[in-house]
Design a protein around this motif. Structure first.
Motif, mmCIF file in Angstrom:
data_model
loop_
_atom_site.group_PDB
_atom_site.id
_atom_site.type_symbol
_atom_site.label_atom_id
_atom_site.label_comp_id
_atom_site.label_asym_id
_atom_site.label_seq_id
_atom_site.Cartn_x
_atom_site.Cartn_y
_atom_site.Cartn_z
ATOM 1 N N VAL A 19 0.841 -1.198 0.000
ATOM 2 C CA VAL A 19 0.000 0.000 0.000
ATOM 3 C C VAL A 19 0.878 1.251 0.000
ATOM 4 O O VAL A 19 0.625 2.194 -0.752
ATOM 5 C CB VAL A 19 -0.979 -0.017 1.196
ATOM 6 C CG1 VAL A 19 -1.666 1.321 1.359
ATOM 7 C CG2 VAL A 19 -2.011 -1.117 1.018
ATOM 8 N N VAL A 20 1.922 1.270 0.810
ATOM 9 C CA VAL A 20 2.824 2.432 0.864
ATOM 10 C C VAL A 20 3.490 2.640 -0.491
ATOM 11 O O VAL A 20 3.566 3.777 -0.991
ATOM 12 C CB VAL A 20 3.876 2.250 1.979
ATOM 13 C CG1 VAL A 20 4.983 3.281 1.860
ATOM 14 C CG2 VAL A 20 3.219 2.361 3.337
ATOM 15 N N GLU A 21 3.958 1.570 -1.123
ATOM 16 C CA GLU A 21 4.607 1.699 -2.430
ATOM 17 C C GLU A 21 3.646 2.240 -3.477
ATOM 18 O O GLU A 21 4.020 3.104 -4.283
ATOM 19 C CB GLU A 21 5.159 0.346 -2.878
ATOM 20 C CG GLU A 21 6.349 -0.115 -2.077
ATOM 21 C CD GLU A 21 6.712 -1.567 -2.341
ATOM 22 O OE1 GLU A 21 6.010 -2.226 -3.152
ATOM 23 O OE2 GLU A 21 7.685 -2.039 -1.742
ATOM 24 N N GLN A 22 2.413 1.775 -3.464
ATOM 25 C CA GLN A 22 1.453 2.228 -4.464
ATOM 26 C C GLN A 22 1.022 3.678 -4.217
ATOM 27 O O GLN A 22 0.827 4.445 -5.156
ATOM 28 C CB GLN A 22 0.244 1.294 -4.514
ATOM 29 C CG GLN A 22 0.586 -0.115 -4.948
ATOM 30 C CD GLN A 22 1.371 -0.170 -6.236
ATOM 31 O OE1 GLN A 22 1.061 0.530 -7.195
ATOM 32 N NE2 GLN A 22 2.419 -0.986 -6.264
ATOM 33 N N VAL A 23 0.878 4.053 -2.953
ATOM 34 C CA VAL A 23 0.556 5.444 -2.629
ATOM 35 C C VAL A 23 1.714 6.343 -3.053
ATOM 36 O O VAL A 23 1.500 7.418 -3.630
ATOM 37 C CB VAL A 23 0.243 5.605 -1.120
ATOM 38 C CG1 VAL A 23 0.230 7.061 -0.712
ATOM 39 C CG2 VAL A 23 -1.089 4.950 -0.790
ATOM 40 N N ALA A 24 2.936 5.907 -2.805
ATOM 41 C CA ALA A 24 4.103 6.689 -3.199
ATOM 42 C C ALA A 24 4.155 6.855 -4.711
ATOM 43 O O ALA A 24 4.447 7.948 -5.215
ATOM 44 C CB ALA A 24 5.378 6.022 -2.689
ATOM 45 N N GLU A 25 3.862 5.798 -5.432
ATOM 46 C CA GLU A 25 3.855 5.884 -6.900
ATOM 47 C C GLU A 25 2.763 6.837 -7.374
ATOM 48 O O GLU A 25 2.985 7.641 -8.287
ATOM 49 C CB GLU A 25 3.645 4.492 -7.494
ATOM 50 C CG GLU A 25 3.683 4.480 -9.008
ATOM 51 C CD GLU A 25 3.507 3.083 -9.565
ATOM 52 O OE1 GLU A 25 2.844 2.956 -10.614
ATOM 53 O OE2 GLU A 25 4.022 2.121 -8.955
ATOM 54 N N LEU A 26 1.603 6.766 -6.767
ATOM 55 C CA LEU A 26 0.487 7.627 -7.147
ATOM 56 C C LEU A 26 0.782 9.095 -6.860
ATOM 57 O O LEU A 26 0.457 9.975 -7.655
ATOM 58 C CB LEU A 26 -0.783 7.187 -6.409
ATOM 59 C CG LEU A 26 -2.097 7.758 -6.884
ATOM 60 C CD1 LEU A 26 -2.402 7.297 -8.298
ATOM 61 C CD2 LEU A 26 -3.216 7.339 -5.957
ATOM 62 N N LEU A 27 1.426 9.367 -5.730
ATOM 63 C CA LEU A 27 1.729 10.746 -5.341
ATOM 64 C C LEU A 27 3.050 11.245 -5.926
ATOM 65 O O LEU A 27 3.375 12.431 -5.794
ATOM 66 C CB LEU A 27 1.770 10.866 -3.813
ATOM 67 C CG LEU A 27 0.471 10.558 -3.072
ATOM 68 C CD1 LEU A 27 0.686 10.647 -1.570
ATOM 69 C CD2 LEU A 27 -0.653 11.489 -3.528
ATOM 70 N N GLY A 28 3.833 10.359 -6.527
ATOM 71 C CA GLY A 28 5.116 10.749 -7.085
ATOM 72 C C GLY A 28 6.172 11.016 -6.024
ATOM 73 O O GLY A 28 7.020 11.891 -6.198
ATOM 74 N N LEU A 29 6.128 10.278 -4.945
ATOM 75 C CA LEU A 29 7.064 10.453 -3.831
ATOM 76 C C LEU A 29 7.828 9.159 -3.585
ATOM 77 O O LEU A 29 7.492 8.102 -4.128
ATOM 78 C CB LEU A 29 6.298 10.836 -2.554
ATOM 79 C CG LEU A 29 5.467 12.111 -2.605
ATOM 80 C CD1 LEU A 29 4.592 12.208 -1.368
ATOM 81 C CD2 LEU A 29 6.376 13.317 -2.729
ATOM 82 N N ALA A 30 8.824 9.251 -2.736
ATOM 83 C CA ALA A 30 9.542 8.053 -2.303
ATOM 84 C C ALA A 30 8.731 7.363 -1.207
ATOM 85 O O ALA A 30 8.065 8.035 -0.411
ATOM 86 C CB ALA A 30 10.919 8.435 -1.770
ATOM 87 N N PRO A 31 8.765 6.033 -1.135
ATOM 88 C CA PRO A 31 8.008 5.329 -0.087
ATOM 89 C C PRO A 31 8.394 5.763 1.324
ATOM 90 O O PRO A 31 7.544 5.807 2.206
ATOM 91 C CB PRO A 31 8.338 3.860 -0.318
ATOM 92 C CG PRO A 31 8.744 3.770 -1.734
ATOM 93 C CD PRO A 31 9.381 5.085 -2.064
ATOM 94 N N GLU A 32 9.660 6.131 1.539
ATOM 95 C CA GLU A 32 10.102 6.564 2.860
ATOM 96 C C GLU A 32 9.460 7.883 3.280
ATOM 97 O O GLU A 32 9.298 8.153 4.464
ATOM 98 C CB GLU A 32 11.631 6.708 2.902
ATOM 99 C CG GLU A 32 12.376 5.412 2.752
ATOM 100 C CD GLU A 32 12.515 4.969 1.286
ATOM 101 O OE1 GLU A 32 12.252 5.781 0.370
ATOM 102 O OE2 GLU A 32 12.853 3.796 1.071
ATOM 103 N N SER A 33 9.099 8.713 2.309
ATOM 104 C CA SER A 33 8.439 9.973 2.662
ATOM 105 C C SER A 33 6.941 9.765 2.923
ATOM 106 O O SER A 33 6.334 10.546 3.645
ATOM 107 C CB SER A 33 8.646 11.021 1.577
ATOM 108 O OG SER A 33 8.072 10.591 0.359
ATOM 109 N N VAL A 34 6.364 8.722 2.339
ATOM 110 C CA VAL A 34 4.952 8.423 2.603
ATOM 111 C C VAL A 34 4.802 7.848 3.997
ATOM 112 O O VAL A 34 3.916 8.233 4.751
ATOM 113 C CB VAL A 34 4.384 7.449 1.538
ATOM 114 C CG1 VAL A 34 2.995 6.992 1.907
ATOM 115 C CG2 VAL A 34 4.383 8.120 0.179
ATOM 116 N N ASP A 35 5.676 6.901 4.357
ATOM 117 C CA ASP A 35 5.677 6.305 5.694
ATOM 118 C C ASP A 35 7.126 6.202 6.157
ATOM 119 O O ASP A 35 7.892 5.414 5.597
ATOM 120 C CB ASP A 35 5.024 4.922 5.672
ATOM 121 C CG ASP A 35 4.908 4.314 7.052
ATOM 122 O OD1 ASP A 35 5.175 5.008 8.056
ATOM 123 O OD2 ASP A 35 4.546 3.118 7.135
#
Length: 138
Positions: free
Chosen positions: A116-132
């Motif tokens: 979920v974190v990886e997909q949210v990061a891809e959708l938002l154009g961010l790194a997974p570490e910045s999402v969580d």
């Protein structure tokens, strides 16, 4: 005249007339939760953890599918679809590939959250570490 065959008495499940003795489980406890319902709960928990930090995720549809459509040699664990004029953004999490890779329920929960974190990061154009910030630490 031959004797009429004796019709069997209707059998009752409870032959002593006692009836049901009580519920098998208390009303607040589900008698059975399917694997797909349990998996949906894991995805929902992961999304709720992220929505506190990213309120814009309330506009994203999170969906659980059993298996992805056949593609290449690789089997994805999740995918994201950006929003268009007719549909909101969607994140798909594939249940069977994740369950196959997980050894226990805790592993499954951790893997679901990572996907979920990886997909949210891809959708938002961010790194997974910045999402969580705890991504990849478990």
């Amino acid at each position: 005249m031959p004797p009429r065959p004796i019709e069997p008495r209707p059998r009752h499940r409870d032959r002593h007339g006692r009836g049901m003795r009580g519920p098998v489980a208390p009303p607040q406890v589900p008698l059975s939760v399917s694997r797909s319902e349990s998996f949906r709960d894991l995805v929902r928990d992961s999304v709720e953890r992220l929505e506190h930090r990213w309120p814009q995720l309330a506009e994203v549809d999170f969906m659980v599918m059993d298996v992805p459509n056949p593609q290449d040699d690789s089997v994805p664990l999740g995918s994201s679809v950006p929003a268009d004029k007719d549909h909101p953004a969607r994140i798909l999490v594939y249940r069977r590939p994740i369950e196959i890779r997980a050894k226990s329920r805790d592993d499954c929960a951790m893997l679901v959250h990572e996907v979920v974190v990886e997909q949210v990061a891809e959708l938002l154009g961010l790194a997974p570490e910045s999402v969580d910030p705890r991504y990849g630490q478990d």
